[in-house]
Design an enzyme around this catalytic site. Structure first.
Site, short mmCIF file in Angstrom:
data_model
loop_
_atom_site.label_atom_id
_atom_site.label_comp_id
_atom_site.label_asym_id
_atom_site.label_seq_id
_atom_site.Cartn_x
_atom_site.Cartn_y
_atom_site.Cartn_z
N LYS A 48 32.27 35.99 43.16
CA LYS A 48 33.58 36.41 42.66
C LYS A 48 34.25 35.17 42.06
O LYS A 48 34.56 34.22 42.78
CB LYS A 48 34.42 36.98 43.81
N ALA A 78 43.54 41.97 45.29
CA ALA A 78 44.74 41.16 45.51
C ALA A 78 46.02 41.98 45.41
O ALA A 78 46.24 42.71 44.45
CB ALA A 78 44.84 39.99 44.54
#
Lengths: 64, 255
Positions: free
Chosen positions: B95, B182
């Site tokens: 990621k 997020a």
């Protein structure tokens, strides 16, 4: 003198594997970079750290 | 047909991706189980001699590891961290996380595109964390990304889908899995992202700061599953004006 994770360590002449163990880690759980080049795991035992080398020893921790 | 999430030639059934930061290693196994997670994120850090426990010993077997490049401030640093993560011997998934801004921790899309191109060429399964911008997402597709991971709100904020409309544009226009990452703070927000057509949701802080982490992991799993089912079912339409009866109005009172 060798810089290991940002700190000076008297490690010139040691193998990378011995340095990892001296830092308290098993080679299996870390990755090692010398002067921004990765030392492959299979070569940790045969790679000798030189005076002036900058070594990073990293591992996995929790993260998002 | 089976509903799976395809990433890097692999197929996953779970659509809730779990973070492992900011909570005790001893809770990881329960978190994975209750979340039903098949993918867990990790970070790469200097090994310092204070702490020797190996996080990998706490992660159940069969869970795919997704190392992040957090701490990277540019493409070059992200590439360096990704290569170290691969050398740690846990696969090719990465990621990309590149932040120049330390107050809001917003990702640098331009550097992320550069890092994605380099790492995709090196055979990584690249999952870039990004600000939800359609042009950047298209560049990430062209750079060889396996998914895009737009933020809902600043990392760790638990503020929910602040970027909702822009994530919807990515879902509508980008052919790769869009994984909302997020800022998701509540199961209802994860559910909404899935209803919108997100391929998966990733959470860390929402669980790490919850009162009961495993129970919250379970709540998120259910919410993500519910949202996915709703998306696949096709949501009912919204009337801009007026109402419509849900049963045929009887006429006899008026006859």
């Amino acid at each position: 003198m060798v810089t290991v994770n940002g700190k000076p360590v008297d490690a010139a002449g040691m193998t990378a594997a011995a340095l990892v163990e001296a830092q308290g880690y098993a080679c299996a759980q870390v990755a090692v970079e010398r002067n921004e080049e990765i030392i492959p795991k299979a070569e940790l035992g045969s790679t000798v750290i030189q005076d002036g080398d900058v070594v990073e020893i990293v591992r996995f921790v929790g993260g998002g | 047909m089976e509903d799976t999430l395809k990433l890097g030639g692999r197929e996953f059934h779970a659509r809730f991706i779990l973070g492992s930061g900011k909570y005790s290693l001893s809770l990881i196994e329960a978190a994975v189980q209750y979340a039903g997670a098949e993918i867990i994120t990790l970070a790469v850090r200097r090994a310092n001699t204070q702490e020797h426990e190996n996080i990998l010993d706490y992660i159940p077997k069969g869970v795919t590891l997704l190392p992040n490049t957090s701490g990277a401030r540019n493409a070059q640093e992200a590439v360096r961290i990704a290569r170290l993560a691969r050398e740690l011997g846990c696969g090719d998934f990465v990621k990309i996380e590149i932040m120049r801004d330390t107050k809001y921790l917003l990702p640098d899309n331009a550097e992320t595109i550069k890092a994605t191109e380099i790492l995709a060429k090196e055979g990584f399964v690249v999952m870039p964390y990004m600000y939800p911008d359609l042009n950047a997402a298209r560049d990430l597709v062209n750079a060889g990304a396996a998914s895009v991971m737009p933020l809902a709100a600043p990392i760790g904020s638990n503020k929910g889908l602040a970027t909702r409309d822009f994530i919807q544009i990515l879902i509508d226009e980008i052919d790769l899995p869009v994984i909302v990452d997020a800022g998701i703070g509540r199961p209802s927000q994860a559910c909404e992202a899935m209803e919108m057509g997100a391929a998966a949701v990733m959470c860390n802080t929402a669980l790490a700061t919850a009162g009961d982490l495993p129970a919250m992991a379970e709540a998120f799993r259910k919410a993500v599953e519910a949202g996915r089912s709703a998306y696949l079912s096709g949501l009912g339409r919204v009337l801009e004006r007026g109402g419509a009866p849900s049963d045929t109005l009887t006429g006899f009172l008026h006859d």
